[in-house]
Motif scaffolding. Structure first.
Motif, PDB file in Angstrom:
ATOM      1  N   TYR A   1       0.859  -1.187   0.000  1.00 25.63           N
ATOM      2  CA  TYR A   1       0.000   0.000   0.000  1.00 25.63           C
ATOM      3  C   TYR A   1       0.893   1.233   0.000  1.00 25.63           C
ATOM      4  O   TYR A   1       1.798   1.366   0.847  1.00 25.63           O
ATOM      5  CB  TYR A   1      -0.900   0.024   1.231  1.00 25.63           C
ATOM      6  CG  TYR A   1      -1.685   1.310   1.371  1.00 25.63           C
ATOM      7  CD1 TYR A   1      -2.887   1.487   0.693  1.00 25.63           C
ATOM      8  CD2 TYR A   1      -1.212   2.353   2.153  1.00 25.63           C
ATOM      9  CE1 TYR A   1      -3.596   2.669   0.801  1.00 25.63           C
ATOM     10  CE2 TYR A   1      -1.918   3.539   2.271  1.00 25.63           C
ATOM     11  CZ  TYR A   1      -3.104   3.690   1.589  1.00 25.63           C
ATOM     12  OH  TYR A   1      -3.799   4.873   1.696  1.00 25.63           O
TER      13      TYR A   1
ATOM     14  N   THR B   1       2.173   6.803   6.320  1.00 25.27           N
ATOM     15  CA  THR B   1       1.576   5.901   7.295  1.00 25.27           C
ATOM     16  C   THR B   1       2.263   6.132   8.625  1.00 25.27           C
ATOM     17  O   THR B   1       3.434   6.503   8.686  1.00 25.27           O
ATOM     18  CB  THR B   1       1.736   4.437   6.862  1.00 25.27           C
ATOM     19  OG1 THR B   1       3.124   4.096   6.847  1.00 25.27           O
ATOM     20  CG2 THR B   1       1.134   4.209   5.499  1.00 25.27           C
TER      21      THR B   1
ATOM     22  N   THR C   1      -9.616  -6.867   7.521  1.00 20.96           N
ATOM     23  CA  THR C   1      -9.218  -5.477   7.359  1.00 20.96           C
ATOM     24  C   THR C   1      -7.975  -5.203   8.190  1.00 20.96           C
ATOM     25  O   THR C   1      -7.855  -5.667   9.320  1.00 20.96           O
ATOM     26  CB  THR C   1     -10.354  -4.532   7.805  1.00 20.96           C
ATOM     27  OG1 THR C   1     -11.540  -4.852   7.081  1.00 20.96           O
ATOM     28  CG2 THR C   1      -9.987  -3.084   7.554  1.00 20.96           C
TER      29      THR C   1
ATOM     30  N   ILE D   1      -7.519  -0.885   5.297  1.00 16.05           N
ATOM     31  CA  ILE D   1      -7.013  -1.515   4.078  1.00 16.05           C
ATOM     32  C   ILE D   1      -7.639  -2.899   3.943  1.00 16.05           C
ATOM     33  O   ILE D   1      -7.716  -3.646   4.928  1.00 16.05           O
ATOM     34  CB  ILE D   1      -5.479  -1.641   4.122  1.00 16.05           C
ATOM     35  CG1 ILE D   1      -4.827  -0.265   4.277  1.00 16.05           C
ATOM     36  CG2 ILE D   1      -4.947  -2.344   2.884  1.00 16.05           C
ATOM     37  CD1 ILE D   1      -3.330  -0.334   4.514  1.00 16.05           C
TER      38      ILE D   1
ATOM     39  N   ASP E   1      -7.372  -6.460   3.547  1.00 17.44           N
ATOM     40  CA  ASP E   1      -6.201  -7.290   3.812  1.00 17.44           C
ATOM     41  C   ASP E   1      -5.970  -8.346   2.731  1.00 17.44           C
ATOM     42  O   ASP E   1      -4.916  -8.974   2.692  1.00 17.44           O
ATOM     43  CB  ASP E   1      -6.343  -7.975   5.179  1.00 17.44           C
ATOM     44  CG  ASP E   1      -5.028  -8.547   5.670  1.00 17.44           C
ATOM     45  OD1 ASP E   1      -4.016  -7.835   5.575  1.00 17.44           O
ATOM     46  OD2 ASP E   1      -5.005  -9.714   6.116  1.00 17.44           O
TER      47      ASP E   1
ATOM     48  N   GLY F   1      -4.804  -5.239  -0.382  1.00 22.47           N
ATOM     49  CA  GLY F   1      -3.969  -4.091  -0.092  1.00 22.47           C
ATOM     50  C   GLY F   1      -4.550  -2.782  -0.574  1.00 22.47           C
ATOM     51  O   GLY F   1      -3.897  -1.731  -0.485  1.00 22.47           O
ATOM     52  N   LYS F   2      -5.790  -2.807  -1.054  1.00 15.65           N
ATOM     53  CA  LYS F   2      -6.440  -1.588  -1.523  1.00 15.65           C
ATOM     54  C   LYS F   2      -7.093  -0.848  -0.351  1.00 15.65           C
ATOM     55  O   LYS F   2      -7.591  -1.469   0.588  1.00 15.65           O
ATOM     56  CB  LYS F   2      -7.509  -1.913  -2.572  1.00 15.65           C
ATOM     57  CG  LYS F   2      -6.996  -2.663  -3.795  1.00 15.65           C
ATOM     58  CD  LYS F   2      -5.991  -1.846  -4.589  1.00 15.65           C
ATOM     59  CE  LYS F   2      -5.563  -2.586  -5.852  1.00 15.65           C
ATOM     60  NZ  LYS F   2      -4.554  -1.818  -6.629  1.00 15.65           N
ATOM     61  N   GLN F   3      -7.108   0.474  -0.436  1.00 22.52           N
ATOM     62  CA  GLN F   3      -7.754   1.279   0.592  1.00 22.52           C
ATOM     63  C   GLN F   3      -9.252   1.039   0.587  1.00 22.52           C
ATOM     64  O   GLN F   3      -9.896   1.122  -0.452  1.00 22.52           O
ATOM     65  CB  GLN F   3      -7.452   2.753   0.360  1.00 22.52           C
ATOM     66  CG  GLN F   3      -8.101   3.692   1.368  1.00 22.52           C
ATOM     67  CD  GLN F   3      -7.671   5.124   1.156  1.00 22.52           C
ATOM     68  OE1 GLN F   3      -6.486   5.426   1.097  1.00 22.52           O
ATOM     69  NE2 GLN F   3      -8.653   6.025   1.024  1.00 22.52           N
TER      70      GLN F   3
END
Length: 434
Positions: free
Chosen positions: A44, A52, A78, A102, A104, A107-109
């Motif tokens: 990510y 982050t 998540t 994210i 899990d 890996g996308k928001q």
């Protein structure tokens, strides 16, 4: 150094693990199964202008919670952490923290939720539910809210209070809300669904809640002493008192730990010998046994506040057992203070740090500290060694030994014996040992 505030709350809980037979072992760990990082599951990338961040409001004296926190619930999956950026819109710089969710798997928001206050106000439980503190108005009067969200950022329930409060999500899933008065603490415990379990008012100011016990500072303790009184939450009765040096606080472990079988372990520090001794008590307060902790290599005193560098000498609870770390040696004891196993780690490149996981595992490892932890823009290759152990026997499950690690100790968070995340400021990367 300033005195530790009475309003400081120290809340941790334990994860119930299985009782094991007594098999005493003393061995040295050195074998390696994985000598390079696997291909990432995903990476990510933080949006431009943000990074982050592992910032967490619960920086208590047992160490901060390590992000990302990953949901244990099958349909949630998540990973939560924070995004940070500096807001200069008003001409003054102020930090802004946003909770980041994210997916899990990919890996996308999934979504973000900005902190309603300047100070980070979020908590996350292991089922992927989010809780946060907010302020509002009712009849032109300020009120304070605890709001619960699900893993899709949808509201679940809201609790409203007339007074400011502090809250924590305990590892067993309960939510503890604490309201302080001048001389007392009112503790209210809720289920994850928002149902009230119990409400008790205790004399003093809460520092730690675990299981059925709450530890509070006794404000009427004798001069030059700090007395931690441990109460049964269900009965409201005091069961144990621990007399410490004035303003004593340990920066690594809690004021007490509760084993799953009910034994309460309380560390008491002797300012003259500079040694902590563990005292094991029955739930009714009857003392069972004592064991001195190894004396740490460093011990710094600032004014009347004792701040101990105890990373080379600490204890933690593991189900119905407890573990003592002495530098890079681990010793596991049962609830009756009997030795189960010991293991020494001679090949760690630095002082080992411990992570407790939720799958009967612990992680003990270190990264070479030749480069400062905060200098991560141009990381240098260095050695990293991690052992994933069965918390009931100290037997090795997995090992990861790298000669060219491009991360620091603070960047790594294991989720289970096979899954871990590397948190590098501008990126989060998920790895699985297959």
């Amino acid at each position: 150094m300033n005195r530790i505030p009475k309003r400081t709350v120290l809340i941790t809980t334990i994860i119930a693990l299985l009782m094991i037979p007594l098999v005493s072992t003393n061995s040295t760990a050195s074998a390696a199964d994985y000598k390079q990082l696997p291909e990432p599951e995903w990476t990510y990338d933080a949006p431009t202008g943000t990074q982050t961040d592992i910032h967490n409001k619960n920086y208590y004296f047992t160490g901060k919670t390590i992000y990302p926190i990953v949901s244990e619930q099958i349909n949630s999956e998540t990973a939560y952490t924070f995004l940070y950026h500096s807001d200069r819109s008003t001409g003054k710089t102020k930090p802004v923290y946003t909770l980041l969710a994210i997916d899990d798997k990919t890996g996308k928001q999934k979504w973000t939720h900005k902190s309603p206050l300047l100070y980070n106000s979020f908590e996350v439980d292991q089922n992927g539910n989010v809780y946060y503190f907010d302020e509002g108005k009712s009849d032109n009067k300020k009120v304070y809210k605890l709001t619960a969200l699900d893993s899709n950022n949808k509201p679940r329930w809201v609790k409203t209070f007339k007074e400011q409060f502090q809250f924590n999500v305990l590892e067993d899933g309960r939510i503890a809300v604490i309201i302080f008065t001048k001389d007392t603490s009112v503790i209210t415990l809720y289920t994850q669904e928002g149902k009230q379990l119990t409400k008790k008012e205790l004399p003093g100011h809460v520092r730690h809640i675990q299981g059925n016990f709450a530890g509070v500072i006794n404000s009427s303790a004798p001069r030059n002493k700090t007395t931690i009184d441990i109460y049964s939450i269900s009965t409201g009765k005091k069961v144990i008192s621990a007399v410490q040096p004035q303003d004593h606080v340990n920066i690594v472990h809690a004021d007490f730990e509760v084993l799953s079988g009910g034994t309460v372990i309380v560390p008491i520090y002797d300012a003259k010998t500079k040694v902590e001794t563990l005292h094991g008590y029955k739930p009714n307060g009857e003392e069972k046994w004592t064991r001195p902790l190894p004396k740490p290599a460093q011990d710094a005193v600032y004014g009347t506040t004792y701040a101990h560098n105890m990373y080379d000498s600490l204890y933690v609870s593991l189900g119905n057992n407890y573990l003592i770390q002495e530098k890079n040696k681990l010793s596991l004891y049962n609830t009756n203070n009997q030795l189960i196993a010991t293991k020494t780690f001679d090949d760690l490149p630095a002082q080992g740090l411990l992570q407790r996981l939720s799958d009967h595992s612990i992680v003990f490892g270190a990264v070479d500290k030749s480069q400062s932890w905060y200098d991560s823009k141009k990381p240098e290759p260095k050695k990293a060694t991690y052992y994933i152990l069965d918390s009931r026997t100290l037997k090795v499950k997995n090992t990861l030994v790298l000669d060219d690690a491009l991360f620091h100790q603070a960047d790594v968070r294991f989720h289970d014996e096979n899954t871990f995340y590397i948190h590098m400021g501008e990126t989060i990367t998920k790895y699985v040992l297959k």
